[in-house]
Write an enzyme that holds these catalytic residues in place. Structure first.
Site, PDB file in Angstrom:
ATOM      1  N   ASN A  17      35.777 -13.341  -7.744  1.00 29.14           N
ATOM      2  CA  ASN A  17      35.697 -12.023  -8.382  1.00 29.14           C
ATOM      3  C   ASN A  17      34.595 -11.150  -7.800  1.00 29.14           C
ATOM      4  O   ASN A  17      34.700  -9.926  -7.811  1.00 29.14           O
ATOM      5  CB  ASN A  17      35.458 -12.220  -9.888  1.00 29.14           C
ATOM      6  N   TYR A  47      33.556  -0.947   1.985  1.00 22.94           N
ATOM      7  CA  TYR A  47      34.124  -1.682   0.834  1.00 22.94           C
ATOM      8  C   TYR A  47      35.655  -1.673   0.924  1.00 22.94           C
ATOM      9  O   TYR A  47      36.299  -2.710   0.790  1.00 22.94           O
ATOM     10  CB  TYR A  47      33.644  -1.002  -0.451  1.00 22.94           C
TER      11      TYR A  47
HETATM   12  N1  LIG Z   1      34.701  -1.750 -11.392  1.00 24.07           N
HETATM   13  C1  LIG Z   1      35.726  -1.191 -10.775  1.00 24.07           C
HETATM   14  O1  LIG Z   1      36.077  -0.039 -11.011  1.00 24.07           O
HETATM   15  C2  LIG Z   1      36.520  -2.004  -9.779  1.00 24.07           C
HETATM   16  C3  LIG Z   1      37.662  -1.421  -9.230  1.00 24.07           C
HETATM   17  C4  LIG Z   1      38.437  -2.162  -8.333  1.00 24.07           C
HETATM   18  C5  LIG Z   1      38.062  -3.451  -8.004  1.00 24.07           C
HETATM   19  N2  LIG Z   1      36.939  -3.983  -8.540  1.00 24.07           N
HETATM   20  C6  LIG Z   1      36.579  -5.347  -8.151  1.00 24.07           C
HETATM   21  O2  LIG Z   1      36.538  -6.150  -9.303  1.00 24.07           O
HETATM   22  C7  LIG Z   1      35.532  -7.153  -9.140  1.00 24.07           C
HETATM   23  C8  LIG Z   1      34.552  -7.103 -10.276  1.00 24.07           C
HETATM   24  O3  LIG Z   1      33.939  -5.823 -10.268  1.00 24.07           O
HETATM   25  P1  LIG Z   1      32.954  -5.379 -11.460  1.00 24.07           P
HETATM   26  O4  LIG Z   1      32.898  -3.903 -11.408  1.00 24.07           O
HETATM   27  O5  LIG Z   1      33.345  -6.071 -12.700  1.00 24.07           O
HETATM   28  O6  LIG Z   1      31.582  -5.979 -10.902  1.00 24.07           O
HETATM   29  P2  LIG Z   1      30.097  -5.801 -11.511  1.00 24.07           P
HETATM   30  O7  LIG Z   1      30.134  -5.377 -12.923  1.00 24.07           O
HETATM   31  O8  LIG Z   1      29.306  -5.018 -10.521  1.00 24.07           O
HETATM   32  O9  LIG Z   1      29.554  -7.288 -11.442  1.00 24.07           O
HETATM   33  C9  LIG Z   1      29.325  -7.852 -10.182  1.00 24.07           C
HETATM   34  C10 LIG Z   1      28.971  -9.311 -10.378  1.00 24.07           C
HETATM   35  O10 LIG Z   1      28.749  -9.901  -9.107  1.00 24.07           O
HETATM   36  C11 LIG Z   1      27.380 -10.384  -9.029  1.00 24.07           C
HETATM   37  N3  LIG Z   1      26.928 -10.174  -7.666  1.00 24.07           N
HETATM   38  C12 LIG Z   1      26.764  -8.999  -7.020  1.00 24.07           C
HETATM   39  N4  LIG Z   1      26.327  -9.209  -5.764  1.00 24.07           N
HETATM   40  C13 LIG Z   1      26.212 -10.558  -5.629  1.00 24.07           C
HETATM   41  C14 LIG Z   1      25.816 -11.413  -4.556  1.00 24.07           C
HETATM   42  N5  LIG Z   1      25.423 -10.921  -3.371  1.00 24.07           N
HETATM   43  N6  LIG Z   1      25.851 -12.758  -4.758  1.00 24.07           N
HETATM   44  C15 LIG Z   1      26.237 -13.273  -5.957  1.00 24.07           C
HETATM   45  N7  LIG Z   1      26.625 -12.518  -6.996  1.00 24.07           N
HETATM   46  C16 LIG Z   1      26.607 -11.175  -6.839  1.00 24.07           C
HETATM   47  C17 LIG Z   1      26.626  -9.566 -10.077  1.00 24.07           C
HETATM   48  O11 LIG Z   1      25.477 -10.205 -10.563  1.00 24.07           O
HETATM   49  P3  LIG Z   1      24.028 -10.044  -9.804  1.00 24.07           P
HETATM   50  O12 LIG Z   1      23.852  -8.592  -9.518  1.00 24.07           O
HETATM   51  O13 LIG Z   1      23.048 -10.616 -10.766  1.00 24.07           O
HETATM   52  O14 LIG Z   1      24.136 -10.873  -8.560  1.00 24.07           O
HETATM   53  C18 LIG Z   1      27.697  -9.508 -11.172  1.00 24.07           C
HETATM   54  O15 LIG Z   1      27.774 -10.726 -11.873  1.00 24.07           O
HETATM   55  C19 LIG Z   1      34.913  -6.898  -7.768  1.00 24.07           C
HETATM   56  O16 LIG Z   1      35.543  -7.677  -6.782  1.00 24.07           O
HETATM   57  C20 LIG Z   1      35.206  -5.433  -7.527  1.00 24.07           C
HETATM   58  O17 LIG Z   1      35.218  -5.119  -6.166  1.00 24.07           O
HETATM   59  C21 LIG Z   1      36.151  -3.299  -9.423  1.00 24.07           C
END
Ligand SMILES: NC(=O)c1ccc[n+]([C@@H]2O[C@H](COP(=O)([O-])OP(=O)(O)OC[C@H]3O[C@@H](n4cnc5c(N)ncnc54)[C@H](OP(=O)(O)O)[C@@H]3O)[C@@H](O)[C@H]2O)c1
Length: 287
Positions: A111, A179
């Site tokens: 994820n 990205y």
């Molecule tokens: N949010 C959107 O609108 C959206 C849209 C399309 C796709 N997505 C995809 O959906 C997925 C989840 O997105 P989200 O928005 O829910 O993410 P998020 O809220 O930003 O959470 C990211 C998670 O990844 C961890 N993380 C970040 N960098 C890291 C690293 N280098 N090593 C280990 N852990 C790391 C963060 O914790 P720490 O910072 O403590 O490491 C956190 O637990 C991602 O693949 C994203 O690309 C999101």
């Protein structure tokens, strides 16, 4: 609105015709359907990853989560491994700890995804921006898959999910050029991997969300607003415009993505592999 198990019947019996006169019964108990399974959710402390981890826990799995920082609210039922997965040592640490502690992994939800590159298109980006984005979004899943697949193949069982993004096919170029390219690479890699390992008993799937309402997307909007000297509402509108609008009228909630992933890793999705599911409220305007 309520999501998750309370909406589901507790048990469903499916009958499969085995031969002309006999059937085989499968029983699915939604509340325990992942009982005995070991699952890893990367980036499981926030946003969609947190919701996915909680959903798998609810289905009875033992759930391990990883991130660089410990979760803000502690959930003693989730096993946390601190690690920076954008580095090879970080992925190796997680692979070693999971296999030495649990002996195997059944479900891997890749994820983790992130984008912190500056706005300004191609000219604003240097090699470091490209490399760090590719490390987190593409190479982390590649390394984790490589580390966990041998024991899955040996047991002819396992599910791997790659959380990509609609940006893999509908790229926004301003601040998310690397990205979008890394997510496109992830979709392509996921398909190739499925071609290779599905005959060995492993299901590999891509889930491509559109906009999800998470703290990360809120922070991203704030950054766009700062760069454009606009309000967050104007920034939100500019993203909606760049996406061509969201027919459903709002971003997804993390639990909506989690509910779907919960289904995909379950035995109910046993024939699904090698494909991509878009969960975007209708955002991508083409078939
Ligand atoms: N949010 C959107 O609108 C959206 C849209 C399309 C796709 N997505 C995809 O959906 C997925 C989840 O997105 P989200 O928005 O829910 O993410 P998020 O809220 O930003 O959470 C990211 C998670 O990844 C961890 N993380 C970040 N960098 C890291 C690293 N280098 N090593 C280990 N852990 C790391 C963060 O914790 P720490 O910072 O403590 O490491 C956190 O637990 C991602 O693949 C994203 O690309 C999101």
């Amino acid at each position: 609105m309520q999501f998750g198990f309370p909406l589901l019947p507790e048990r469903v019996i499916l009958r499969k015709f085995v031969s002309k006169n006999s059937t085989m019964e499968y029983q699915f108990n939604y509340n325990n359907e992942l009982q005995g399974k070991i699952a890893l959710v990367t980036g499981g402390t926030k946003g969609a990853g947190k919701a996915i981890a909680e959903r798998l826990l609810q289905a009875g799995a033992t759930v391990i989560i990883t991130a660089r920082n410990a979760p803000e609210e502690e959930n003693s039922n989730l096993h946390f491994i601190p690690s920076d997965l954008s580095k090879a040592e970080g992925t190796q640490k997680v692979i070693s700890e999971v296999l030495s502690t649990y002996g195997r992994l059944d479900i891997l939800v890749n994820n983790l995804g992130s984008s912190s590159t500056p706005a300004g298109g191609f000219a604003a980006l240097n090699d470091e921006d490209w490399e760090s984005t590719l490390q987190a979004n593409l190479l982390a899943p590649v390394r984790l898959d490589r580390g966990f697949l041998p024991q899955m193949i040996e047991r002819k069982s396992g599910v791997i999910i790659h959380i990509a993004s609609i940006q893999g096919k509908l790229p926004l170029y301003d601040s998310t050029l690397p990205y979008a390219a890394s997510k496109a690479g992830l979709r392509n890699y996921s398909k190739s991997l499925s071609n290779e390992v599905t005959p060995k008993g492993i299901r590999v799937l891509t889930v491509s969300p559109g906009w999800i309402n998470t703290t990360a997307s809120e922070a991203w909007l704030g950054e766009i607003a700062r760069n454009a000297n606009s309000t967050v509402e104007e920034a939100q509108q500019s993203v909606m415009d760049a996406l061509g609008g969201i027919p459903f009228g709002r971003p997804a909630e993390p639990k909506e993505v989690a509910e779907f992933v919960g289904f995909l890793v379950s035995p109910r999705a046993g024939y699904l592999t090698g494909t991509e599911f878009i969960i975007d409220g209708g955002t991508v305007p083409t078939i």
